[in-house]
Motif scaffolding. Structure first.
Motif, mmCIF file in Angstrom:
data_model
loop_
_atom_site.group_PDB
_atom_site.id
_atom_site.type_symbol
_atom_site.label_atom_id
_atom_site.label_comp_id
_atom_site.label_asym_id
_atom_site.label_seq_id
_atom_site.Cartn_x
_atom_site.Cartn_y
_atom_site.Cartn_z
ATOM 1 N N ALA A 1 0.911 -1.242 0.044
ATOM 2 C CA ALA A 1 -0.092 0.036 0.027
ATOM 3 C C ALA A 1 0.865 1.330 -0.108
ATOM 4 C CB ALA A 1 -1.029 0.168 1.256
ATOM 5 N N ILE A 2 1.671 1.289 0.837
ATOM 6 C CA ILE A 2 2.718 2.264 0.701
ATOM 7 C C ILE A 2 3.644 2.559 -0.427
ATOM 8 C CG2 ILE A 2 5.151 3.225 1.757
ATOM 9 C CD1 ILE A 2 3.949 2.084 4.455
ATOM 10 N N LEU A 3 3.944 1.452 -0.812
ATOM 11 C CA LEU A 3 4.702 1.598 -2.329
ATOM 12 C C LEU A 3 3.750 1.971 -3.560
ATOM 13 C CD1 LEU A 3 6.853 -1.602 -2.051
ATOM 14 C CD2 LEU A 3 7.601 0.678 -1.746
ATOM 15 N N SER A 4 2.402 1.702 -3.370
ATOM 16 C CA SER A 4 1.384 2.197 -4.327
ATOM 17 C C SER A 4 1.515 3.428 -4.346
ATOM 18 C CB SER A 4 0.153 1.454 -4.028
ATOM 19 O OG SER A 4 -0.979 2.086 -4.770
ATOM 20 N N GLY A 5 1.357 4.390 -3.071
ATOM 21 C CA GLY A 5 1.162 5.720 -3.020
ATOM 22 C C GLY A 5 2.639 6.323 -3.574
ATOM 23 N N LYS A 6 3.791 5.758 -3.279
ATOM 24 C CA LYS A 6 4.964 6.271 -3.828
ATOM 25 C C LYS A 6 5.019 6.144 -5.173
ATOM 26 C CE LYS A 6 9.994 5.208 -3.231
ATOM 27 N NZ LYS A 6 10.302 4.771 -4.642
ATOM 28 N N ARG A 7 4.599 5.141 -6.027
ATOM 29 C CA ARG A 7 4.674 4.896 -7.362
ATOM 30 C C ARG A 7 3.830 5.992 -7.872
ATOM 31 N NH1 ARG A 7 3.942 -0.513 -6.469
ATOM 32 N NH2 ARG A 7 1.782 -0.232 -6.942
ATOM 33 N N ALA A 8 2.644 6.318 -7.569
ATOM 34 C CA ALA A 8 1.709 7.394 -8.104
ATOM 35 C C ALA A 8 2.292 8.646 -7.925
ATOM 36 C CB ALA A 8 0.417 7.281 -7.265
ATOM 37 N N ALA A 9 2.868 9.031 -6.650
ATOM 38 C CA ALA A 9 3.309 10.265 -6.708
ATOM 39 C C ALA A 9 4.610 10.757 -7.454
ATOM 40 C CB ALA A 9 3.894 10.483 -4.881
ATOM 41 N N GLU A 10 5.447 9.501 -7.617
ATOM 42 C CA GLU A 10 6.512 9.641 -8.606
ATOM 43 C C GLU A 10 6.244 9.862 -9.953
ATOM 44 O OE1 GLU A 10 9.914 7.615 -5.567
ATOM 45 O OE2 GLU A 10 8.989 6.447 -7.154
ATOM 46 N N ALA A 11 4.915 8.974 -10.119
ATOM 47 C CA ALA A 11 4.813 9.179 -11.885
ATOM 48 C C ALA A 11 4.445 10.812 -11.944
ATOM 49 C CB ALA A 11 3.637 8.120 -11.910
ATOM 50 N N LEU A 12 3.599 11.337 -11.086
ATOM 51 C CA LEU A 12 2.971 12.580 -11.262
ATOM 52 C C LEU A 12 4.141 13.610 -11.355
ATOM 53 C CD1 LEU A 12 -0.281 12.708 -9.174
ATOM 54 C CD2 LEU A 12 0.016 12.702 -11.470
ATOM 55 N N LYS A 13 5.235 13.254 -10.365
ATOM 56 C CA LYS A 13 6.425 14.052 -10.344
ATOM 57 C C LYS A 13 7.387 13.749 -11.664
ATOM 58 C CE LYS A 13 8.181 14.840 -6.415
ATOM 59 N NZ LYS A 13 8.899 14.551 -4.976
ATOM 60 N N GLY A 14 6.816 13.009 -12.417
ATOM 61 C CA GLY A 14 7.769 12.701 -13.506
ATOM 62 C C GLY A 14 9.149 11.844 -13.090
ATOM 63 N N GLY A 15 9.204 11.266 -11.965
ATOM 64 C CA GLY A 15 10.185 10.666 -11.266
ATOM 65 C C GLY A 15 10.022 9.194 -11.505
#
Length: 425
Positions: free
Chosen positions: A411-425
């Motif tokens: 669950a934590i990694l799911s949120g991390k992936r989404a955040a990084e995708a929006l930041k372009g990272g």
């Protein structure tokens, strides 16, 4: 601006990894979702039992960094209670306590297991463990947990979840206890103080979370997404570039206007389990030394019991024992009073409570969305809903947003992936 719906682990993780330019809307008064803990009469109960374990290096580092100085490490003590005895988990590697004929049936079943490519969960059980283990343990336990035909469940969720000892290991486990641990949670972490809720509370520190804020409409626009939410009896609106939603998929669609019929139908076909958790305090210390127990036999109402006092002494008053009992259901919620009565009777039947034991407290709560069920159409229906959401700048995250059987680390990694995708990272 990015709006995040839900301050469970996925939503908090997304906010944590975005850093700025977001707002989290959480309808409850505190963070954590199903990973919250409650304190009552000196007890700390997780609202649903959780432990911390992971094979992911980043997630483990985050756990230990956030909870530095507040973590205990445990070697798992998990058992299956059946036939009046305890079988160490995993069942198939520790058959010694069972009657000789049952041990032999289980081992011979593995030797004679059919060579086939499983088309569903029931076939996978037989192909992996043979008919003996299937009949005595795997089928009755999974029928009790899922409340759904095993023949209608797929197998894509099983990777790494179920240990698979060899026949040689099974034979050794039938002859005597093995000093071998299996599975990713053979060793796990747990907060010393605060229950599992210590993790989301720590993760939420410094984040922009609006508590008591319930999203009532998510409306896609030409430029982004307009989110309307209720807070303090007033409706407020925020314009967003994207929405990250940890809401259960059926609930997310309910607050979106003009959803196409095929998407609504796909969401209506998603299958899930609900749960009643009964928290019990017993006026006797050390009713067991186990961390948790599984119960495959149908005459007992619960499928799993956890013992917080063995996770951390900080969860339980001195001279007491604490118990979290899980009873899954589908459809209409069972009567909580009747469930509590059945649970207390079951604790006596399972020899966990003795004659003369006094119950300190017994309180239950239910949660509609507890477990994702991977039916045979799971992937097709989830993909239909996800496609529509993403086309409208709504990105699903977490167990019930992604509609996957995520543990806390995932669950934590799911949120991390989404955040990084929006930041372009």
């Amino acid at each position: 601006m990015i709006t995040i719906l839900g301050a469970g682990l996925a939503g908090l993780s997304a906010a944590y990894h975005l850093g700025d330019g977001y707002r989290v809307l959480e309808r409850e008064a505190e963070p954590g979702g199903l990973c919250r803990s409650i304190e009552t009469e000196g007890y700390v109960f997780d609202i649903a039992p959780h432990i911390l374990f992971t094979r992911d290096e980043y997630a483990r580092g985050l756990f230990t960094r956030l909870l530095e100085g507040n973590l205990l490490t445990h070697d798992r003590r998990a058992y299956i209670y059946m036939m009046g005895t305890y079988v160490k988990y995993p069942f198939e590697a520790n058959l010694r306590p069972l009657p000789p004929e049952v041990r032999e049936e289980c081992i011979q079943g593995v030797v004679d297991r059919p060579s086939l490519k499983p088309g569903n969960f029931r076939e996978w059980i037989t192909a992996s463990f043979g008919e003996g283990i299937a009949r005595h343990y795997m089928v009755p336990y999974n029928e009790k947990v899922w409340k759904y035909p095993l023949e209608k469940m797929n197998t894509e969720w099983l990777g790494g979840r179920v240990p698979s000892p060899s026949v040689e290991e099974m034979r050794r486990g039938a002859e005597g206890e093995q000093d071998v641990d299996y599975g990713p949670n053979a060793q796990f972490l747990y907060p010393r103080v605060g229950g599992i809720g210590a993790l989301p509370r720590r993760l939420s520190e410094g984040l922009n979370v609006s508590y008591g804020s319930d999203a009532v409409e998510v409306r896609p626009t030409e430029k982004g997404v307009k989110v309307t939410y209720s807070r303090g009896g007033l409706l407020r609106t925020v314009e967003s570039d994207y929405v990250l939603s940890s809401l259960p998929l059926p609930e997310a669609l309910k607050i979106m206007p003009d959803v196409p019929e095929d998407v609504v139908k796909a969401a209506g076909r998603l299958v899930y389990n609900s749960i009643v958790c009964v928290n019990v305090g017993v006026k006797r210390p050390g009713i067991t030394d186990k961390h948790w127990l599984y119960f495959p036999e149908p005459h007992l109402p619960f499928n799993r019991i956890s013992f917080p006092m063995n996770f951390s002494p900080g969860t339980t008053p001195p001279g007491r024992s604490s118990v979290i009992v899980e009873v899954t259901f589908r459809g209409e919620r069972p009567d909580l009073g009747e469930t509590e009565e059945r649970v207390l009777e079951g604790l006596a039947d399972a020899q966990l409570m003795k004659e003369g034991d006094e119950v300190d407290l017994c309180r239950s709560s239910s949660y509609r969305y507890a477990y994702v069920i991977y039916d045979l159409d799971h992937r097709r229906n989830v993909s239909t809903v996800h496609r529509y959401l993403r086309e409208n700048r709504v990105i699903p995250i977490g167990r019930f947003g992604e509609w996957e059987y995520f543990n806390m680390d995932k669950a934590i990694l799911s949120g991390k992936r989404a955040a990084e995708a929006l930041k372009g990272g």
